[in-house]
Design a protein around this motif. Sequence first.
Motif, PDB file in Angstrom:
ATOM      1  N   ALA A 169       0.891  -1.165   0.000  1.00 43.33           N
ATOM      2  CA  ALA A 169       0.000   0.000   0.000  1.00 43.33           C
ATOM      3  C   ALA A 169       0.920   1.204   0.000  1.00 43.33           C
ATOM      4  N   HIS A 170       0.466   2.321  -0.542  1.00 36.72           N
ATOM      5  CA  HIS A 170       1.382   3.463  -0.567  1.00 36.72           C
ATOM      6  C   HIS A 170       1.442   4.148   0.793  1.00 36.72           C
ATOM      7  N   HIS A 171       2.243   5.197   0.914  1.00 36.36           N
ATOM      8  CA  HIS A 171       2.623   5.696   2.233  1.00 36.36           C
ATOM      9  C   HIS A 171       1.482   6.289   3.037  1.00 36.36           C
ATOM     10  N   ILE A 172       0.459   6.862   2.397  1.00 36.65           N
ATOM     11  CA  ILE A 172      -0.624   7.461   3.163  1.00 36.65           C
ATOM     12  C   ILE A 172      -1.551   6.419   3.778  1.00 36.65           C
ATOM     13  N   VAL A 177      -4.028   5.478   7.739  1.00 39.98           N
ATOM     14  CA  VAL A 177      -5.093   4.503   7.988  1.00 39.98           C
ATOM     15  C   VAL A 177      -4.581   3.436   8.954  1.00 39.98           C
ATOM     16  N   LEU A 178      -3.618   2.628   8.520  1.00 40.35           N
ATOM     17  CA  LEU A 178      -3.128   1.550   9.381  1.00 40.35           C
ATOM     18  C   LEU A 178      -2.385   2.087  10.605  1.00 40.35           C
ATOM     19  N   GLY A 179      -1.424   2.967  10.381  1.00 35.17           N
ATOM     20  CA  GLY A 179      -0.650   3.504  11.493  1.00 35.17           C
ATOM     21  C   GLY A 179      -1.494   4.339  12.431  1.00 35.17           C
ATOM     22  N   ASN A 180      -2.373   5.144  11.880  1.00 36.38           N
ATOM     23  CA  ASN A 180      -3.253   5.999  12.673  1.00 36.38           C
ATOM     24  C   ASN A 180      -4.165   5.146  13.556  1.00 36.38           C
ATOM     25  N   HIS A 181      -4.743   4.110  12.977  1.00 35.07           N
ATOM     26  CA  HIS A 181      -5.592   3.201  13.752  1.00 35.07           C
ATOM     27  C   HIS A 181      -4.789   2.519  14.860  1.00 35.07           C
ATOM     28  N   ALA A 182      -3.613   2.012  14.523  1.00 36.36           N
ATOM     29  CA  ALA A 182      -2.780   1.325  15.517  1.00 36.36           C
ATOM     30  C   ALA A 182      -2.382   2.266  16.647  1.00 36.36           C
ATOM     31  N   LEU A 183      -2.068   3.503  16.309  1.00 37.67           N
ATOM     32  CA  LEU A 183      -1.696   4.493  17.319  1.00 37.67           C
ATOM     33  C   LEU A 183      -2.869   4.768  18.250  1.00 37.67           C
ATOM     34  N   SER A 216       5.234   6.675  12.688  1.00 37.30           N
ATOM     35  CA  SER A 216       3.839   6.280  12.772  1.00 37.30           C
ATOM     36  C   SER A 216       3.318   6.205  14.208  1.00 37.30           C
ATOM     37  N   GLN A 217       4.085   5.621  15.117  1.00 35.81           N
ATOM     38  CA  GLN A 217       3.582   5.350  16.469  1.00 35.81           C
ATOM     39  C   GLN A 217       4.130   6.271  17.551  1.00 35.81           C
ATOM     40  N   TRP A 218       5.063   7.138  17.212  1.00 36.12           N
ATOM     41  CA  TRP A 218       5.660   8.072  18.191  1.00 36.12           C
ATOM     42  C   TRP A 218       6.114   7.317  19.445  1.00 36.12           C
TER      43      TRP A 218
END
Length: 308
Positions: A169-172, A177-183, A216-218
Amino acid sequence: MRETLDALEADGVHFLGSDGPRRVAATREEALAALDDFLDVPLGDFGPFEDAMLAGDGVMAHSRLSVPLNLGLLHPLEVVERVVAEYEAGRAPLGSVEGIVRQLIGWRDWVWHLYWHLGPDYTTSSNALDARTPLPASWWSLDSTELAAELDAACLSSVLTQVGREGWAHHIPRLMVLGNHALQRGYDPAELTRWSQGAFVDGTPWVMPANVVGMSQWADGGVVATKPYASGGAYIDRMSDYCGSCRYNPKKRVGEDACPFTAGYWAFLDLVEPSIRGNHRMAQPLAGLRRLADRDQLVAHERARTHY
């Protein structure tokens, strides 16, 4: 964004992935052909639509050259020189060329050096937000039937299904989506890094630590990024066509049709406020959190949410 993309398609603009999933380059010959293909068609649209997402086209104007680059089939400068030559010949706009060059000799090269600078314990020793939630089993299996049963959010379901089908999947979608949800949901950053290395065909081990743990997760507390990369559903709605067909409303933060990204954003801020209140870039979001009249109701609903 949806209206703009519709207008472009009406004018005959077609992105790289509009004909369906395509094989990523896995040989030198395929890598050169993929580079030629990118320079011939999508490069001109890369700049304006680099951060856009389409449910029916997961590639759009992206090159997918990260795979042959990470496999050593292409040299970054080789790609940069070809891209710059297109600009100098008047065949590509500056914004698109700048975007590619910045990604390759800016971000990509920086991440390579971060891997060596941060050391082998960076992933396992970084958890600034104390995120401990295991990844769902469906993320590991990426089984489309399981994902369909567990997920109603169109963006999350679509991106994970694409990753399961194509390993890419591309970077956004990865970040927002994935990183934001996981965070927002507190997924363990070390486990998320391991998942990313296996789920993505370009998930080379040196690539993922800084991108996942830092950006992504800080989880490193600000070594790589200056603030947590969290956002509500409004961002996804603005940058994609996912929300129009989704049962969740990106404008709602409470209720059964509350967007898990919108509600999740505020619940995330509520959870991590003690850890980030000293970050000046988070002052405005935290001030907004304190003004929410329905904060307690929202947080209670999100803590109990099991379906996304």
